[in-house]
Design an enzyme around this catalytic site. Structure first.
Site, mmCIF file in Angstrom:
data_model
loop_
_atom_site.group_PDB
_atom_site.id
_atom_site.type_symbol
_atom_site.label_atom_id
_atom_site.label_comp_id
_atom_site.label_asym_id
_atom_site.label_seq_id
_atom_site.Cartn_x
_atom_site.Cartn_y
_atom_site.Cartn_z
ATOM 1 N N HIS A 1 6.592 -3.208 -4.905
ATOM 2 C CA HIS A 1 7.135 -3.115 -3.537
ATOM 3 C C HIS A 1 6.131 -2.429 -2.608
ATOM 4 C CE1 HIS A 1 10.474 -2.263 -0.553
ATOM 5 N NE2 HIS A 1 9.555 -1.396 -0.177
ATOM 6 N N GLU A 2 5.704 -1.242 -2.991
ATOM 7 C CA GLU A 2 4.784 -0.499 -2.127
ATOM 8 C C GLU A 2 3.456 -1.249 -1.995
ATOM 9 O OE1 GLU A 2 5.991 1.674 -0.310
ATOM 10 O OE2 GLU A 2 7.838 1.990 -1.444
ATOM 11 N N HIS B 1 3.612 -3.596 0.839
ATOM 12 C CA HIS B 1 3.297 -2.957 2.132
ATOM 13 C C HIS B 1 1.779 -2.805 2.271
ATOM 14 C CE1 HIS B 1 7.328 -2.020 3.405
ATOM 15 N NE2 HIS B 1 7.589 -1.247 2.371
ATOM 16 N N HIS C 1 0.185 -5.934 3.326
ATOM 17 C CA HIS C 1 0.448 -6.174 4.752
ATOM 18 C C HIS C 1 -0.599 -5.449 5.606
ATOM 19 C CE1 HIS C 1 3.963 -6.368 7.933
ATOM 20 N NE2 HIS C 1 3.002 -7.217 8.209
HETATM 21 ZN ZN LIG Z 1 9.472 -0.519 1.714
#
Ligand SMILES: [Zn+2]
Length: 702
Positions: free
Chosen positions: A493-494, A497, A500
């Site tokens: 998940h991290e 980011h 991104h």
């Molecule tokens: Zn998040």
């Protein structure tokens, strides 16, 4: 008194700056850090450097703004918005370091400094956003926007800048502006205080066990960890468990001692609610009311109305409708899960009613019964280094990125691992990963950047320095860090980011990377979670830490089947917190708030079953009081509509590594930052709007 002091201080700094223009021993004040990739030289940064750097940064920022104001030419994008976008570079540089370290590696000095800085920064932000002349210029550019020839990105920057001035109160009367300044100053102090109380509360509680029998049921790893913690606290021979999540969770799952589970979990859910000097109830009540006042001053019905205007959801009604739809699907599932656990308790002859501290324990027993699977079976296959290899592999397949470990780059803590990211031999950015809990780190997991991607004013590419922080199961003296599948998911998940940020390809700093609405920002992160347990990915990274054996196919099948287990609970505890957030921020008038009562009434209203506590109770809901998720905690699930649907775009092609789909995802979403409306970006990627079905199916709720 304090304000005067600052002015004197400021003048002193201006004077020294005039006298000498040689290399400063304050790393922030030199043009260059002189480190590989301009990574902050952490070992040279002292706590005493921050305040002078901040004051200098504020002064520079003010000079930049003054230059715009004093410009007698007609306001244009070039001479106003662009200058504003590139102003305050030093302030960004210092804040990114201070903010990251104060979350991941804080100490008393940094916390004290944060308190001192909070009113200074609040005042500075207001000085700029409430400056009449500056606002008139911004408004003039905005009103005349059709006369300028602007790129799409510039149009978005202009719109964002204008709206942000309006939403900060630039259009208010002088009297209201003053009220607003006072509210902002108090709010910023309150959220600092909240964070500090919460960290102190979390560090304060320790469950000390000195009797071996009380360790019954606990896995070896958890016991070794607890012995190590005891040792570090000079309690050799005992075992210490804390309420840091990766320590607490295995205890709740495996401890056969019901009264100890109750003790530990109660300490967890009573954080900030103990009527001691770290209690957060008064702070919260004040924050809620100040937010109502602030929203009303700005012409909004509630704080939720204020926040949501700039999100994809647009209105509180839309959010509540969405949450209610999922709540209706999830509650019966959670009730059935509770009934199954009660049934097991009865079968075992336990003469008690299922309570919140029993949930992990009994749901895990059922999981074992049903799937012959539990975390301790899978942990050996999820060595943290292997999981990271797995996420790097996925990024390589999808986006052609390569990650090389670097040991010659400054780091702020020995636990940090640093990687250089390249594509086709070209440098893309730096990624730091900091994985284990410690007293100086706040709970949870997050991703930030010491430098964001953008292009400088001459158009030269600035590459990002990204930092990913988690609180994962730490290694012990004889075992590496072995994760649960949930923790592996958090890493992915991290990492989403981080991608991104790393793949951002914008010009202006204000719209780069993760500068997107809250309810869109979790799309890039949550989509990565879909790869973590895919058999094709598992066979690459999920290797036994001792034998190197690839995770057996039957465990992979079980993992897949079990992935929809307990989703009633997971969904309901999350939704309960989201609804609580919306209840606080839907208030339309300041009220006398009794936090315990408010929370209970809110949860009763929706019919939260007593066996489940909200994922975050009010008193430790850091997301909404100190982390920018106010009226926005729903965003994770909103983004899930998008990520569940977006992953289908890969699945539909029969290839989860489909390079064309990945290229489109990068082009339309990851590289775009906040340069476009989120729904437009999504439609450009997918060709259509997403529906809620993929989410419900994904969670096993349909
Ligand atoms: Zn998040």
């Amino acid at each position: 008194m304090k304000k005067k002091l600052i002015i004197v201080f400021l003048t002193a700094i201006v004077m020294t700056a005039c006298i000498k223009k040689e290399k400063s021993d304050n790393p922030f004040l030199n043009d260059s850090y002189n480190t590989p990739f301009e990574v902050p030289p952490f070992e040279l940064i002292k706590a005493s450097h921050y305040m002078p750097a901040y004051l200098k940064a504020i002064e520079e920022d003010n000079n930049d703004v003054r230059a715009i104001i004093n410009n007698t030419d007609d306001p244009t994008f070039e001479n106003t918005i662009k200058v504003l976008e590139y102003s305050g570079a030093l302030l960004t540089k210092v804040s990114r370091v201070f903010g990251s370290l104060n979350s991941a590696n804080t100490n008393d000095t940094l916390q004290q400094l944060n308190k001192e800085l909070s009113p200074i920064l609040s005042k500075h932000r207001d000085d700029i956003s409430l400056n009449d002349t500056l606002f008139r210029k911004v408004k003039s550019v905005y009103d005349n926007r059709y006369k300028f020839s602007l790129t799409d990105e510039e149009k978005k920057v202009l719109e964002d800048t204008y709206k942000s001035f309006v939403r900060s109160g630039a259009g208010l009367s002088a009297e209201d502006k003053n009220k607003l300044r006072k509210i902002n100053e108090e709010l910023s102090l309150l959220s600092v205080q909240f964070g500090q109380n919460l960290l102190a509360e979390t560090n304060d509680f320790k469950l000390v066990i000195d009797n071996k029998e009380d360790l019954s049921g606990l896995p070896e790893g958890a016991i070794a960890q607890a012995a190590q913690t005891a040792k570090s606290l000079k309690m050799d021979g005992k075992w210490v468990f804390t309420i840091q999540y990766p320590i607490m969770e295995p205890f709740l799952k495996y401890s056969d001692k019901r009264e100890l589970r109750q003790k530990l979990f109660t300490a967890y859910f009573m954080k900030g609610d103990n009527d001691n000097d770290r209690d957060t109830k008064t702070i919260i009540a004040r924050i809620v009311n100040l937010r109502v006042e602030r929203s009303k001053l700005l012409g909004y019905k509630s704080y939720a109305d204020f926040v949501l205007e700039r999100n994809m959801a647009k209105t509180p009604e839309k959010v509540k409708e969405f949450l209610a739809e999922v709540w209706a699907a999830a509650t019966p599932v959670a009730e059935a899960e509770a009934a199954a656990q009660q049934d097991l308790i009865n079968r075992e002859g336990g003469k008690f009613k299922l309570e919140p501290w029993d949930w992990w324990y009994y749901s895990d027993k059922i999981k074992k019964e049903k799937y012959n699977l539990d975390d301790e079976i899978t942990r050996p296959y999820f060595k943290i280094e292997n999981v990271m290899e797995g996420m790097f592999y996925v990024a390589k397949q999808l986006y052609g990125l390569e990650f090389t470990k670097r040991t010659d780059i400054p780091k702020y803590h020995p636990d940090v691992n640093t990687f250089e990211v390249k594509r086709n031999g070209q440098h893309i950015g730096i990624l730091m990963i900091d994985n284990y809990p410690r007293q100086s780190k706040r709970n949870g997991a997050w991703c930030g950047a010491f430098r964001g991607q953008s292009r400088d004013i001459k158009g030269k590419m600035i590459t990002p320095v990204v930092t990913m922080v988690t609180n994962s199961t730490p290694p012990t003296s004889d075992k590496p860090s072995l994760l649960t599948s949930g923790e592996a998911e958090t890493l992915f998940h991290e990492f989403g980011h981080a991608l991104h940020q790393l793949l951002s390809n914008t010009t202006y700093p204000g719209v780069s990377g993760t500068s997107v609405p809250r309810d869109f920002v979790e799309l890039p992160s949550q989509i990565m979670e879909h790869w973590v347990l895919e058999p094709e990915v598992l066979k690459i990274y999920a290797k036994h830490y001792q034998t190197g054996e690839v995770i057996p196919a039957d465990i992979v099948v079980k993992l897949d089947k079990a992935s929809k287990f307990n989703t009633g609970f997971v969904t309901v505890e999350y939704l309960a917190a989201s609804l609580l957030d919306m209840e606080y921020h839907s208030l339309t008038e300041p009220v006398e708030l009794d936090i315990r009562k408010f929370e209970k009434t809110a949860m009763d209203k929706y019919g939260l079953i007593p066996e489940i506590k909200p994922r975050y109770r009010s008193t430790y809901f850091n997301h909404i009081w100190a982390s920018g998720y106010a009226a926005g905690y729903y965003a994770y699930m909103w983004s899930e509509i998008l990520d569940a649907d977006a992953f289908q775009a890969f699945k539909e092609t029969g290839n989860i590594f489909n390079k064309e789909v990945a290229a489109r995802f990068e082009k339309e979403i990851l590289s775009k930052g906040g340069t476009r409306d989120p729904l437009e970006m999504y439609k450009a990627f997918r060709g259509k709007e997403p529906g809620i079905d993929a989410l419900l199916i994904n969670r096993g709720l349909k």
